[in-house]
Design a protein around this motif. Structure first.
Motif, mmCIF file in Angstrom:
data_model
loop_
_atom_site.group_PDB
_atom_site.id
_atom_site.type_symbol
_atom_site.label_atom_id
_atom_site.label_comp_id
_atom_site.label_asym_id
_atom_site.label_seq_id
_atom_site.Cartn_x
_atom_site.Cartn_y
_atom_site.Cartn_z
ATOM 1 N N HIS A 41 32.460 2.817 -63.157
ATOM 2 C CA HIS A 41 33.719 3.519 -62.941
ATOM 3 C C HIS A 41 33.653 4.984 -63.393
ATOM 4 C CE1 HIS A 41 36.260 0.168 -61.668
ATOM 5 N NE2 HIS A 41 35.598 -0.583 -62.542
ATOM 6 N N GLU A 42 32.500 5.390 -63.937
ATOM 7 C CA GLU A 42 32.280 6.750 -64.424
ATOM 8 C C GLU A 42 33.373 7.183 -65.399
ATOM 9 O OE1 GLU A 42 31.788 9.262 -61.018
ATOM 10 O OE2 GLU A 42 29.937 8.257 -60.402
ATOM 11 N N LEU A 43 33.673 6.305 -66.356
ATOM 12 C CA LEU A 43 34.690 6.594 -67.359
ATOM 13 C C LEU A 43 34.081 7.379 -68.519
ATOM 14 C CD1 LEU A 43 36.481 3.131 -67.545
ATOM 15 C CD2 LEU A 43 37.303 5.198 -66.437
ATOM 16 N N ASP A 44 34.872 8.281 -69.089
ATOM 17 C CA ASP A 44 34.469 9.038 -70.267
ATOM 18 C C ASP A 44 35.001 8.290 -71.481
ATOM 19 O OD1 ASP A 44 33.537 10.999 -71.962
ATOM 20 O OD2 ASP A 44 35.229 12.348 -71.599
ATOM 21 N N VAL A 45 34.113 7.569 -72.170
ATOM 22 C CA VAL A 45 34.523 6.675 -73.256
ATOM 23 C C VAL A 45 33.681 6.933 -74.494
ATOM 24 C CG1 VAL A 45 34.672 4.246 -73.940
ATOM 25 C CG2 VAL A 45 35.272 4.908 -71.626
ATOM 26 N N PHE A 46 34.343 6.967 -75.653
ATOM 27 C CA PHE A 46 33.666 7.070 -76.940
ATOM 28 C C PHE A 46 33.402 5.667 -77.453
ATOM 29 C CE2 PHE A 46 34.045 7.093 -81.597
ATOM 30 C CZ PHE A 46 32.961 7.892 -81.903
ATOM 31 N N LEU A 47 32.162 5.391 -77.884
ATOM 32 C CA LEU A 47 31.795 4.082 -78.423
ATOM 33 C C LEU A 47 31.715 4.156 -79.944
ATOM 34 C CD1 LEU A 47 28.907 3.078 -76.011
ATOM 35 C CD2 LEU A 47 31.305 2.455 -75.869
ATOM 36 N N ASP A 48 32.441 3.287 -80.608
ATOM 37 C CA ASP A 48 32.419 3.213 -82.060
ATOM 38 C C ASP A 48 31.900 1.836 -82.465
ATOM 39 O OD1 ASP A 48 32.777 3.594 -84.760
ATOM 40 O OD2 ASP A 48 34.952 3.357 -84.697
ATOM 41 N N HIS A 49 30.613 1.780 -82.854
ATOM 42 C CA HIS A 49 29.997 0.515 -83.264
ATOM 43 C C HIS A 49 30.343 0.222 -84.718
ATOM 44 C CE1 HIS A 49 27.522 -0.115 -79.699
ATOM 45 N NE2 HIS A 49 27.403 1.197 -79.670
ATOM 46 N N THR A 50 30.852 -0.967 -84.970
ATOM 47 C CA THR A 50 31.175 -1.402 -86.324
ATOM 48 C C THR A 50 30.388 -2.668 -86.632
ATOM 49 O OG1 THR A 50 33.021 -2.816 -85.662
ATOM 50 C CG2 THR A 50 33.528 -0.499 -86.053
ATOM 51 N N GLU A 51 30.552 -3.191 -87.834
ATOM 52 C CA GLU A 51 29.871 -4.432 -88.210
ATOM 53 C C GLU A 51 30.389 -5.619 -87.405
ATOM 54 O OE1 GLU A 51 30.433 -4.978 -92.353
ATOM 55 O OE2 GLU A 51 29.229 -3.233 -92.894
ATOM 56 N N LEU A 52 31.628 -5.545 -86.978
ATOM 57 C CA LEU A 52 32.256 -6.668 -86.287
ATOM 58 C C LEU A 52 32.153 -6.602 -84.773
ATOM 59 C CD1 LEU A 52 35.494 -6.937 -88.431
ATOM 60 C CD2 LEU A 52 33.394 -8.264 -88.646
ATOM 61 N N GLY A 53 31.849 -5.432 -84.226
ATOM 62 C CA GLY A 53 31.782 -5.286 -82.775
ATOM 63 C C GLY A 53 31.771 -3.829 -82.373
ATOM 64 N N CYS A 54 32.375 -3.534 -81.231
ATOM 65 C CA CYS A 54 32.344 -2.184 -80.686
ATOM 66 C C CYS A 54 33.710 -1.823 -80.110
ATOM 67 C CB CYS A 54 31.280 -2.103 -79.597
ATOM 68 S SG CYS A 54 31.074 -0.469 -78.894
ATOM 69 N N TRP A 55 34.229 -0.666 -80.514
ATOM 70 C CA TRP A 55 35.454 -0.126 -79.943
ATOM 71 C C TRP A 55 35.087 0.804 -78.806
ATOM 72 C CZ3 TRP A 55 40.355 -1.463 -80.575
ATOM 73 C CH2 TRP A 55 40.701 -2.183 -81.710
ATOM 74 N N PHE A 56 35.789 0.682 -77.711
ATOM 75 C CA PHE A 56 35.652 1.569 -76.564
ATOM 76 C C PHE A 56 36.940 2.386 -76.499
ATOM 77 C CE2 PHE A 56 32.982 -2.028 -75.791
ATOM 78 C CZ PHE A 56 31.842 -1.500 -75.226
ATOM 79 N N ILE A 57 36.824 3.699 -76.751
ATOM 80 C CA ILE A 57 37.996 4.563 -76.843
ATOM 81 C C ILE A 57 37.902 5.618 -75.752
ATOM 82 C CG2 ILE A 57 39.299 6.126 -78.333
ATOM 83 C CD1 ILE A 57 37.774 4.702 -80.710
ATOM 84 N N PRO A 58 38.856 5.634 -74.815
ATOM 85 C CA PRO A 58 38.802 6.619 -73.725
ATOM 86 C C PRO A 58 39.005 8.031 -74.248
ATOM 87 C CG PRO A 58 40.795 5.265 -73.543
ATOM 88 C CD PRO A 58 40.005 4.755 -74.701
ATOM 89 N N ASN A 59 38.217 8.976 -73.757
ATOM 90 C CA ASN A 59 38.378 10.394 -74.083
ATOM 91 C C ASN A 59 39.371 10.986 -73.096
ATOM 92 O OD1 ASN A 59 36.502 10.499 -76.205
ATOM 93 N ND2 ASN A 59 34.819 10.705 -74.762
ATOM 94 N N SER A 60 40.306 11.740 -73.622
ATOM 95 C CA SER A 60 41.337 12.332 -72.762
ATOM 96 C C SER A 60 40.858 13.600 -72.112
ATOM 97 C CB SER A 60 42.586 12.637 -73.580
ATOM 98 O OG SER A 60 43.104 11.447 -74.112
#
Length: 60
Positions: A41-60
């Protein structure tokens, strides 16, 4: 008990990202599939890897 398929989970989390909301994945397989969908989808997303998993945070 309700069992969700990985494909349904990835599609739901991709919809969240497309709508500007963050998504969380705790399973390595789910993270891999979600990364693949994000690149399709060519999304601009910030990946935040943690001990429990991964957050996918869209960049505005």
């Amino acid at each position: 008990m309700l069992v969700l398929s990985r494909k349904m989970l990835v599609e739901e989390k991709t919809k969240q990202l497309l709508n500007g909301y963050s998504a969380f994945a705790e399973n390595e397989d789910l993270i891999r599939l979600l990364k693949r969908n994000i690149s399709r989808h060519e999304l601009d997303v910030f990946l935040d890897h943690t001990e429990l998993g991964c957050w996918f945070i869209p960049n505005s």
